[in-house]
Design a protein around this motif. Structure first.
Motif, PDB file in Angstrom:
ATOM      1  N   SER A  91       0.820  -1.484  -0.243  1.00 36.05           N
ATOM      2  CA  SER A  91       0.144   0.166  -0.112  1.00 36.05           C
ATOM      3  C   SER A  91       1.037   1.918  -0.249  1.00 36.05           C
ATOM      4  CB  SER A  91      -0.969   0.417   1.719  1.00 36.05           C
ATOM      5  OG  SER A  91      -0.549  -0.227   2.715  1.00 36.05           O
ATOM      6  N   ASP A  92       1.885   1.065   0.228  1.00 32.51           N
ATOM      7  CA  ASP A  92       2.642   1.997   0.036  1.00 32.51           C
ATOM      8  C   ASP A  92       4.302   1.914  -0.442  1.00 32.51           C
ATOM      9  OD1 ASP A  92       4.981   1.558   2.659  1.00 32.51           O
ATOM     10  OD2 ASP A  92       3.813   2.790   3.551  1.00 32.51           O
ATOM     11  N   TRP A  93       5.064   2.692  -1.391  1.00 31.52           N
ATOM     12  CA  TRP A  93       6.648   2.638  -1.973  1.00 31.52           C
ATOM     13  C   TRP A  93       7.606   1.875  -0.009  1.00 31.52           C
ATOM     14  CZ3 TRP A  93       6.742   1.213  -5.868  1.00 31.52           C
ATOM     15  CH2 TRP A  93       5.455   2.315  -6.758  1.00 31.52           C
ATOM     16  N   LYS A 134       6.604  -0.164   1.696  1.00 31.35           N
ATOM     17  CA  LYS A 134       6.264  -1.621   2.464  1.00 31.35           C
ATOM     18  C   LYS A 134       6.664  -2.489   0.772  1.00 31.35           C
ATOM     19  CE  LYS A 134       2.543  -0.809   5.734  1.00 31.35           C
ATOM     20  NZ  LYS A 134       0.615  -1.286   5.208  1.00 31.35           N
ATOM     21  N   PHE A 135       5.870  -1.640  -0.663  1.00 27.45           N
ATOM     22  CA  PHE A 135       6.586  -2.381  -1.862  1.00 27.45           C
ATOM     23  C   PHE A 135       7.840  -2.639  -1.543  1.00 27.45           C
ATOM     24  CE2 PHE A 135       7.076  -2.578  -6.183  1.00 27.45           C
ATOM     25  CZ  PHE A 135       6.145  -2.689  -6.692  1.00 27.45           C
ATOM     26  N   PRO A 194       0.592   0.796  -4.771  1.00 32.32           N
ATOM     27  CA  PRO A 194       1.080   2.699  -3.780  1.00 32.32           C
ATOM     28  C   PRO A 194       0.784   3.720  -4.216  1.00 32.32           C
ATOM     29  CG  PRO A 194       2.976   1.726  -4.983  1.00 32.32           C
ATOM     30  CD  PRO A 194       1.802   0.343  -4.983  1.00 32.32           C
ATOM     31  N   GLN A 195       0.335   3.657  -4.383  1.00 36.04           N
ATOM     32  CA  GLN A 195      -0.236   4.873  -5.349  1.00 36.04           C
ATOM     33  C   GLN A 195      -1.134   5.501  -6.765  1.00 36.04           C
ATOM     34  OE1 GLN A 195       4.016   7.168  -5.940  1.00 36.04           O
ATOM     35  NE2 GLN A 195       2.852   9.252  -4.838  1.00 36.04           N
TER      36      GLN A 195
END
Length: 475
Positions: free
Chosen positions: A207-209, A211-212, A338-339
């Motif tokens: 869900s965000d960079w 975490k990615f 993530p975005q």
């Protein structure tokens, strides 16, 4: 507004040079910044017998032939389509390699005023990457004022699809598709790396960079690549910049683009990607049965056309079927990633000088505004269309994609589409994005250092856009 003969001659010379300029040619707006043919402001009262449509592939042609209600007959070679009223639609398709489509279109638009009535361009198609080149010119007509579509006609469309095609308060193009992006991942790889292939749980992990990137490290430990190549995540970063590329004569490199550079360098050095480039054979193979890549950033058209085709062991052109058991059909799913971002899109423009405004109005109204037609296109092709009410109906229905393992991906697209922001789009986007990505590939591979890559980017700007005199980098 008339330009002097000397100015027009200069514009023609610039067009001639642009035609030899390779990828830089698309950035030269001279050919479409001249005044429109004088006939554009006073269209003929009666429609002509021939409707000329220019495009770079057969995607719109197939939508037109399959879904426009007035189609009577299609020629065997598909070069013409006959309408119920006898109008002959003539298709001119120039592939877009090396900007061939734009160069030929520019030449034709410059000659529009002197062309015979049956040879004038009536409709031409444009892509998001260079849309403003034509939207912000006199060669495109106002969809409302000149063609006659009303606010009521256009009310179901996603606002961003109109924002990108608007200049000076005039809407210069409309589209049948909306192109929000998602992250398409391999279910089997997600299960191995994360212990689940459930889209909601995978989304939580991506869900965000930060975490990615953490999942990229986990995937590498299991022998997988997180992404195929350098460019896969680029649009997710470039669609979320804080300002346009160019203000006045100054190019500003957004901080978000440097985050892409930093991420891609890390992925390359750590083996988190496969060092491929978009559309390359390696990139395509990474999406297929032998691929070891966790996932791909794709918009609407990419999932149901490109990704699906690449997933098959036996291509449909060789007799294979798009069904479970052929390659990894059914092993993909999608999540938001993530975005939010978008990728691509095709707009229908009415050319100044057309003698077919009534026909163009009906085509635009049918193929970009009609809720029933938009919904049918999605049901038949799984392409995401530009009608929010129709897409919301499918999002809340039992609609599903067998390719995505029974997932209703329309629901995710419907949630993502309203978040698309086109406020930072500009006429230099295509050229600068291409140059930026190209300049940093040597850096990712370790052939040059960061400062040299920056210098190479600045050099490419000077070659493509001598009018841009300054480049500002984030501190």
């Amino acid at each position: 507004m008339k330009r002097t003969l000397a100015t027009l001659m200069a514009l023609c010379m610039m067009l001639s040079l642009a035609a030899c300029g390779g990828s830089g040619a698309s950035s030269v707006p001279a050919s479409v910044s001249a005044s429109a043919p004088s006939s554009g402001s006073e269209p003929a009262p009666a429609d002509g017998a021939v409707l000329n449509i220019w495009c770079w592939n057969d995607e719109f042609q197939s939508r037109f032939n399959d879904y426009y209600p007035e189609v009577k007959e299609v020629a065997e070679d598909k070069s013409t389509t006959t309408l119920n009223d006898g109008t002959i639609v003539k298709w001119t398709i120039n592939p877009n390699e090396n900007n061939n489509y734009q160069n030929k279109l520019d030449e034709a638009l410059l000659a529009q005023d002197s062309a015979a009535a049956d040879d004038k361009i009536d409709i031409f198609l444009i892509e998001a990457d260079y849309a403003l080149k034509y939207v912000d010119s006199d060669y495109t007509l106002d969809v409302r004022g000149d063609i006659g579509l009303t606010d009521a006609d256009l009310s179901g469309q996603y606002p961003y699809t109109q924002d990108i095609a608007t200049a000076g308060g005039k809407l210069k193009g409309v589209t049948w598709q909306a192109t929000p992006g998602l992250f398409a991942y391999r279910r089997s790889i997600a299960k191995d790396v994360l212990g689940t292939d459930d889209p909601a749980q995978v989304q939580e992990a991506l869900s965000d960079w930060d975490k990615f990137n953490a999942v990229a490290e986990q995937a590498a430990a299991k022998g997988y690549k997180m992404l195929s190549g350098y460019d896969d995540s680029y649009r997710t970063f470039s669609n979320n910049v804080s300002a346009p590329w160019v203000t006045g004569t100054t190019v500003t490199v957004d901080e978000n683009l440097m985050k892409w550079v930093e991420q891609t360098k890390t992925y390359t050095d750590n083996g988190y990607n496969n060092k491929s480039s978009l559309w390359s054979d390696v990139w395509a193979a990474d999406q297929g049965p032998d691929g070891k890549v966790f996932g791909f950033f794709y918009s609407t058209w990419g999932i149901n056309f490109t990704l699906l085709g690449n997933s098959l062991e036996t291509p449909e052109a060789e007799g294979g079927k798009a069904e479970a058991g052929n390659g990894i059909y059914g092993d993909y799913a999608v999540c938001e990633g993530p975005q939010p971002y978008y990728w691509g899109g095709t707009w229908i423009c009415a050319a100044a000088g057309t003698d077919n405004t009534a026909a163009i109005a009906d085509i635009m109204r049918s193929l970009t505004c009609d809720k029933a037609i938009m919904k049918q296109i999605t049901e038949d092709t799984q392409d995401y269309t530009n009608n929010a009410p129709a897409m919301e109906e499918l999002a809340s229905s039992d609609f599903k994609s067998d390719f995505l393992g029974g997932q209703n991906h329309i629901a995710l697209f419907a949630a993502a589409a309203p978040n698309i922001d086109m406020s930072n789009a500009g006429p230099y986007d295509q050229g600068l994005n291409e140059s930026f990505q190209g300049a940093f590939k040597d850096y990712f591979d370790g052939a040059v250092d960061l400062e040299t890559a920056k210098t190479n980017f600045q050099t490419s700007i000077g070659e493509k856009y001598p009018e841009l005199t300054e480049v500002v980098w984030p501190e």
